[in-house]
Design an enzyme around this catalytic site. Structure first.
Site, mmCIF file in Angstrom:
data_model
loop_
_atom_site.group_PDB
_atom_site.id
_atom_site.type_symbol
_atom_site.label_atom_id
_atom_site.label_comp_id
_atom_site.label_asym_id
_atom_site.label_seq_id
_atom_site.Cartn_x
_atom_site.Cartn_y
_atom_site.Cartn_z
ATOM 1 C CE LYS A 215 -3.404 2.782 0.646
ATOM 2 N NZ LYS A 215 -4.342 2.997 -0.026
ATOM 3 C CB CYS A 269 -4.158 8.708 -0.088
ATOM 4 S SG CYS A 269 -5.885 8.330 0.305
ATOM 5 C CE LYS A 326 -9.279 12.038 -6.940
ATOM 6 N NZ LYS A 326 -8.694 10.776 -7.248
HETATM 7 N N1 SAJ Z 1 -2.181 14.412 -8.964
HETATM 8 C C1 SAJ Z 1 -1.225 15.365 -9.957
HETATM 9 N N2 SAJ Z 1 -0.987 14.706 -10.981
HETATM 10 C C2 SAJ Z 1 -1.388 13.615 -11.436
HETATM 11 C C3 SAJ Z 1 -2.188 12.793 -10.603
HETATM 12 C C4 SAJ Z 1 -2.653 13.478 -9.365
HETATM 13 O O1 SAJ Z 1 -0.829 16.396 -9.208
HETATM 14 O O2 SAJ Z 1 -1.134 13.276 -12.526
HETATM 15 C C5 SAJ Z 1 -2.690 15.030 -7.709
HETATM 16 C C6 SAJ Z 1 -4.139 15.186 -7.589
HETATM 17 O O3 SAJ Z 1 -4.438 16.462 -8.016
HETATM 18 C C7 SAJ Z 1 -4.248 15.195 -5.987
HETATM 19 C C8 SAJ Z 1 -3.114 14.097 -5.736
HETATM 20 O O4 SAJ Z 1 -2.238 14.048 -6.729
HETATM 21 O O5 SAJ Z 1 -4.044 16.413 -5.523
HETATM 22 C C9 SAJ Z 1 -3.549 12.690 -5.446
HETATM 23 O O6 SAJ Z 1 -4.907 12.304 -6.509
HETATM 24 P P1 SAJ Z 1 -4.692 10.653 -7.114
HETATM 25 O O7 SAJ Z 1 -5.612 10.820 -7.862
HETATM 26 O O8 SAJ Z 1 -3.402 10.553 -7.669
HETATM 27 O O9 SAJ Z 1 -4.961 9.898 -5.854
HETATM 28 P P2 SAJ Z 1 -5.811 9.992 -4.528
HETATM 29 O O10 SAJ Z 1 -5.187 10.411 -3.344
HETATM 30 O O11 SAJ Z 1 -7.164 10.260 -4.856
HETATM 31 O O12 SAJ Z 1 -5.942 7.969 -4.560
HETATM 32 C C10 SAJ Z 1 -4.756 7.436 -4.261
HETATM 33 C C11 SAJ Z 1 -4.921 6.357 -5.374
HETATM 34 N N3 SAJ Z 1 -3.411 5.782 -5.210
HETATM 35 C C12 SAJ Z 1 -2.898 5.293 -6.465
HETATM 36 O O13 SAJ Z 1 -3.468 5.858 -7.527
HETATM 37 C C13 SAJ Z 1 -1.550 4.669 -6.318
HETATM 38 C C14 SAJ Z 1 -5.914 5.238 -4.914
HETATM 39 O O14 SAJ Z 1 -5.707 4.232 -5.875
HETATM 40 C C15 SAJ Z 1 -5.812 5.066 -3.301
HETATM 41 O O15 SAJ Z 1 -6.767 4.106 -2.946
HETATM 42 C C16 SAJ Z 1 -5.622 6.187 -2.535
HETATM 43 O O16 SAJ Z 1 -4.592 6.924 -2.950
HETATM 44 C C17 SAJ Z 1 -5.805 5.807 -0.957
HETATM 45 O O17 SAJ Z 1 -6.687 5.810 -0.396
HETATM 46 O O18 SAJ Z 1 -4.571 5.530 -0.711
#
Ligand code: SAJ
Length: 436
Positions: A215, A269, A326
């Protein structure tokens, strides 16, 4: 289903959808949460969080009598711990001059304490909360064993992290692959039997500490990859390159997949979990630490971009569009959009922020408006911080009629520069040293 009575402790973004899912498959679910307001809301058949499809799914199981809410756990066949593991406030660790955040495991400990008196032989306990490596063995097992029952002998104990994406939780809970780490192979098998009630994705069994690492590795990997995208945005800004164009071209390479830069990394996360690895072994984690530093400083970089675009920030009225961490979610935790808006305000701008999913939210040193119109009306600049669908769909010609602003600043590649320019706006993008 092998486990007819399931008690879910912690009814937030993960616990509530998980409880709803088990109840929809016919289990008798008791949801426990220490927050009386949450319990009152759920008892009315309503929910306290925004997640597409969840309100309807929950109302259905509540109406069927398959879900009951309580402040305390009660005896069950299986217990699931899905409580938050935030940072400790006002306390940090130190290693060779670097300061790192510490996980606050109090809620996990309290949840385990509240389950221990109800534990019976043959029960299954699953920890889902994201936790530092060895938490299941070194923190949860000893608390549960106060029941005089032994983990892996008298009751099964597992770690199984949730990996669902907010906004798509109901689908991903079912379809995502799932890892179940048992304190013994028999515990892992018991956990796999439980989740097979609704999981159609692959279920992989392993030991508890491996599952904890999995994780943390997933979210840390994503954090580091976003950090490099953010660092590229700074380099592109310096060299007169549009980072979005450069990334799109680089990603044509079959083995390159650069993520999107933006205002930073938020949510509960990805901006939190890497610290659990740093805390566990600061001497082994310089890259993970630096990625956190880059992403945490990205709101300041964005503020610099805005300041340069406006000449000076003093007294400038900025309509900040979006505060969620996001797109299309109502979660404002650790949001880089909030951080960026607050930095602009601190540097002398008059920020008016609008968050359509939580217009009533409150933050120190930041004024929120109840509507988009109120935010943009008397603005000098529009700043797109979150690519909410409704912002991406804005028609610049229409917006031009509602605002005095003639400059649009896009931090998330959410707007079409040509369309905004046609509507009379100067257009500035994060990560682009190229004039748009
Ligand atoms: N973000 C960027 N650039 C990107 C992707 C995301 O700046 O290319 C930013 C988003 O705007 C946001 C942050 O990153 O601020 C996180 O967003 P996210 O969509 O990447 O992830 P979370 O936090 O919503 O969910 C993550 C996911 N983990 C992965 O993709 C490895 C999800 O699968 C997990 O279940 C979740 O964390 C968790 O609960 O741990």
């Amino acid at each position: 289903m092998n486990y007819q009575k399931i008690c879910v402790v912690g009814l937030g973004y993960i616990g509530l959808p998980t409880a709803t899912m088990f109840a929809s498959k016919g289990a008798d679910v008791l949801g426990a949460d220490v927050n009386p307001k949450v319990i009152e809301t759920l008892k009315r058949g309503e929910i306290h969080i925004h997640e597409p499809g969840l309100a309807q799914a929950f109302a259905a199981v509540a109406a069927d009598g398959k879900f009951n809410a309580s402040l305390q756990p009660s005896p069950a066949d299986a217990f699931i711990i899905s409580v938050p593991t935030p940072f400790k406030h006002g306390e940090s660790g130190n290693y060779n001059g670097i300061s790192y955040k510490l996980a606050d495991m109090q809620a996990v400990k309290s949840a385990a304490e509240s389950i221990a008196p109800h534990l019976r032989k043959g029960n299954l306990v699953i920890l889902e909360s994201t936790s530092p490596p060895r938490t299941t063995l070194d923190v949860v097992a000893p608390i549960l064993e106060k029941s005089n029952l032994k983990a892996g002998v008298d009751f099964h104990l597992c770690y199984s992290p949730e990996r669902v994406l907010p906004g798509q939780i109901l689908r991903e809970l079912v379809e995502n692959s799932r890892v179940i780490g048992g304190v013994t192979p028999a515990s892992a098998q018991a956990g796999a039997d439980l989740y097979s009630a609704f999981v159609t994705g692959e279920i992989t069994q392993t030991d508890a500490t491996t599952a904890e690492m999995v994780k943390l590795m997933e979210n840390t990997y994503r954090d580091a990859n976003i950090a490099i995208a953010n660092e590229f945005s700074r380099l592109a800004d310096q060299f007169g390159v549009d980072v979005w164009e450069a990334i799109a071209i680089a990603n044509l390479h079959p083995r390159v997949k650069i993520l999107n830069p933006g205002p930073g990394v938020g949510g509960h996360c990805i901006s939190v979990d890497p610290w659990f690895l740093v805390e566990s072994a600061p001497q082994l984690t310089p890259l993970i630490y630096q990625s956190r530093q880059v992403n945490d400083s990205q709101p300041r970089f964005l503020a610099d971009v805005v300041e340069r675009a406006l000449g000076s920030l003093k007294g400038k009225r900025i309509a900040a569009l979006g505060l969620a961490y996001k797109p299309d979610v109502d979660d404002l935790r650790e949001s880089p959009a909030v951080a960026a808006a607050q930095i602009l305000q601190e540097r002398g701008a008059q920020v008016r922020a609008y968050e359509p999913f939580k217009p009533e939210a409150q933050f120190a040193n930041l004024a929120l408006t109840p509507t988009l119109e109120a935010a943009v009306q008397n603005a000098d600049a529009l700043l797109l911080l979150v690519k909410h669908s409704q912002f991406a769909a804005l028609n610049p010609e229409e917006v031009a009629k509602q605002t005095s602003a003639r400059i649009a600043i896009d931090a998330v590649q959410g707007w079409d520069s040509a369309a905004w320019k046609r509507a009379g706006f100067r257009f500035v993008k994060l990560g682009s040293g190229k004039e748009q």
